[in-house]
Design a protein around this motif. Structure first.
Motif, short mmCIF file in Angstrom:
data_model
loop_
_atom_site.label_atom_id
_atom_site.label_comp_id
_atom_site.label_asym_id
_atom_site.label_seq_id
_atom_site.Cartn_x
_atom_site.Cartn_y
_atom_site.Cartn_z
N LEU A 84 0.83 -1.21 0.00
CA LEU A 84 0.00 0.00 0.00
C LEU A 84 0.86 1.26 0.00
CD1 LEU A 84 -2.83 -1.09 2.46
CD2 LEU A 84 -3.01 -0.81 -0.03
N GLU A 85 1.98 1.24 0.72
CA GLU A 85 2.90 2.37 0.71
C GLU A 85 3.47 2.58 -0.68
OE1 GLU A 85 3.82 4.75 2.92
OE2 GLU A 85 2.32 3.97 4.31
N GLN A 86 3.80 1.49 -1.36
CA GLN A 86 4.33 1.57 -2.73
C GLN A 86 3.27 2.14 -3.67
OE1 GLN A 86 7.38 1.12 -3.88
NE2 GLN A 86 6.75 1.60 -5.95
N GLN A 87 2.03 1.65 -3.55
CA GLN A 87 0.93 2.17 -4.37
C GLN A 87 0.72 3.65 -4.11
OE1 GLN A 87 -2.47 -0.27 -3.45
NE2 GLN A 87 -1.91 -1.86 -4.92
N LYS A 88 0.79 4.04 -2.85
CA LYS A 88 0.62 5.44 -2.48
C LYS A 88 1.69 6.30 -3.15
CE LYS A 88 0.94 8.55 1.44
NZ LYS A 88 1.59 8.70 2.72
N ALA A 89 2.94 5.84 -3.08
CA ALA A 89 4.04 6.58 -3.70
C ALA A 89 3.84 6.71 -5.21
CB ALA A 89 5.38 5.90 -3.39
N GLU A 90 3.41 5.62 -5.84
CA GLU A 90 3.17 5.67 -7.29
C GLU A 90 2.03 6.62 -7.62
OE1 GLU A 90 2.56 1.57 -8.36
OE2 GLU A 90 4.64 1.04 -7.97
N MET A 91 0.97 6.60 -6.81
CA MET A 91 -0.16 7.49 -7.05
C MET A 91 0.23 8.95 -6.83
SD MET A 91 -3.36 5.46 -5.41
CE MET A 91 -4.15 4.13 -6.27
N GLU A 92 1.07 9.20 -5.83
CA GLU A 92 1.54 10.57 -5.60
C GLU A 92 2.35 11.07 -6.79
OE1 GLU A 92 3.50 10.24 -1.81
OE2 GLU A 92 1.65 10.69 -0.71
N LYS A 93 3.19 10.19 -7.37
CA LYS A 93 3.95 10.57 -8.57
C LYS A 93 3.01 10.87 -9.73
CE LYS A 93 8.16 7.91 -7.64
NZ LYS A 93 8.97 6.76 -8.06
N GLU A 94 2.00 10.03 -9.89
CA GLU A 94 1.04 10.24 -10.97
C GLU A 94 0.25 11.54 -10.76
OE1 GLU A 94 -2.58 7.97 -13.33
OE2 GLU A 94 -1.36 6.85 -11.90
N ILE A 95 -0.13 11.82 -9.53
CA ILE A 95 -0.85 13.06 -9.22
C ILE A 95 0.03 14.25 -9.56
CG2 ILE A 95 -1.69 14.50 -7.31
CD1 ILE A 95 -2.82 11.91 -6.07
N TYR A 96 1.30 14.19 -9.18
CA TYR A 96 2.23 15.28 -9.49
C TYR A 96 2.31 15.48 -11.00
CZ TYR A 96 6.49 17.98 -9.96
OH TYR A 96 7.41 18.94 -10.30
N SER A 97 2.43 14.38 -11.72
CA SER A 97 2.53 14.45 -13.18
C SER A 97 1.25 15.04 -13.78
CB SER A 97 2.78 13.05 -13.75
OG SER A 97 2.76 13.08 -15.15
N LEU A 98 0.09 14.59 -13.28
CA LEU A 98 -1.17 15.10 -13.79
C LEU A 98 -1.36 16.58 -13.47
CD1 LEU A 98 -3.50 12.08 -12.96
CD2 LEU A 98 -2.81 12.85 -15.24
N LYS A 99 -0.92 17.01 -12.29
CA LYS A 99 -1.00 18.43 -11.94
C LYS A 99 -0.12 19.25 -12.87
CE LYS A 99 -2.21 18.18 -7.05
NZ LYS A 99 -1.76 18.44 -5.67
N HIS A 100 1.08 18.74 -13.15
CA HIS A 100 1.99 19.42 -14.06
C HIS A 100 1.35 19.52 -15.46
CE1 HIS A 100 5.77 20.81 -15.67
NE2 HIS A 100 5.69 19.89 -16.62
N GLU A 101 0.74 18.43 -15.90
CA GLU A 101 0.07 18.41 -17.20
C GLU A 101 -1.11 19.39 -17.21
OE1 GLU A 101 -2.37 15.19 -19.88
OE2 GLU A 101 -0.72 14.45 -18.62
N LEU A 102 -1.86 19.45 -16.12
CA LEU A 102 -2.99 20.37 -16.01
C LEU A 102 -2.52 21.82 -16.12
CD1 LEU A 102 -5.99 20.97 -15.42
CD2 LEU A 102 -5.43 20.87 -12.98
N VAL A 103 -1.46 22.17 -15.41
CA VAL A 103 -0.93 23.53 -15.47
C VAL A 103 -0.48 23.86 -16.89
CG1 VAL A 103 0.97 25.02 -14.69
CG2 VAL A 103 -0.30 23.64 -13.03
N ALA A 104 0.20 22.93 -17.53
CA ALA A 104 0.66 23.16 -18.91
C ALA A 104 -0.54 23.34 -19.84
CB ALA A 104 1.53 21.99 -19.38
N THR A 105 -1.58 22.55 -19.66
CA THR A 105 -2.78 22.65 -20.50
C THR A 105 -3.49 23.97 -20.25
OG1 THR A 105 -3.01 20.25 -20.49
CG2 THR A 105 -4.95 21.52 -21.10
N GLN A 106 -3.56 24.39 -18.98
CA GLN A 106 -4.18 25.68 -18.66
C GLN A 106 -3.42 26.83 -19.29
OE1 GLN A 106 -4.28 25.30 -14.35
NE2 GLN A 106 -6.47 24.88 -14.37
N MET A 107 -2.11 26.73 -19.28
CA MET A 107 -1.29 27.77 -19.91
C MET A 107 -1.54 27.83 -21.42
SD MET A 107 2.22 27.37 -17.68
CE MET A 107 3.20 28.38 -18.75
N LYS A 108 -1.66 26.65 -22.05
CA LYS A 108 -1.96 26.60 -23.49
C LYS A 108 -3.33 27.20 -23.77
CE LYS A 108 0.78 22.51 -24.63
NZ LYS A 108 0.71 21.10 -25.04
#
Length: 129
Positions: A84-108
């Protein structure tokens, strides 16, 4: 419950029922926690006693089997916790990536809106001339 606990903490004492016997237990933990521990041990004991041939074994063997079953539960819970800790870490990485993608899309999007406004202004000024 553990030895060597800070003696400044107030010790609590409670009686619990395990395998048909009453035990007076003391510790720094809440009474309800001590009861949950005793209940777990009692349930494990009852479960094993219902297995064929278990009660025919020596008391030492029975205790070892109870301890092994508890250790098995503990290690399985630890492994699940690690997964579960490993899944949490992976999900946190994915959330960070999605947030980064969201910011880039908002800027576009903002850039495209500004471009649209500029294009409309140019088109409107071209019509006026």
């Amino acid at each position: 419950m553990k030895q060597g606990e800070n003696s400044m903490d107030s010790k609590r004492s409670t009686e619990v029922l395990i395998d048909g016997k009453i035990y007076a237990l003391g510790g720094n933990e809440e009474e309800s926690y001590i009861h949950r521990l005793a209940s777990y041990i009692n349930e494990m004991t009852i479960t094993l006693k219902h297995q064929e041939g278990f009660t025919k074994q020596s008391a030492e063997y029975q205790n070892i089997m109870i301890q092994l079953n508890m250790a098995d539960d503990y290690f399985k819970a630890r492994e699940q916790s690690a997964r579960l800790e490993q899944q949490k870490a992976e999900m946190e990485k994915e959330i960070y990536s999605l947030k980064h993608e969201l910011v880039a899309t908002q800027m576009k999007l903002e850039s495209a809106k500004l471009e649209l406004v500029e294009t409309r202004r140019s088109a409107d000024s071209g019509k006026k001339e």
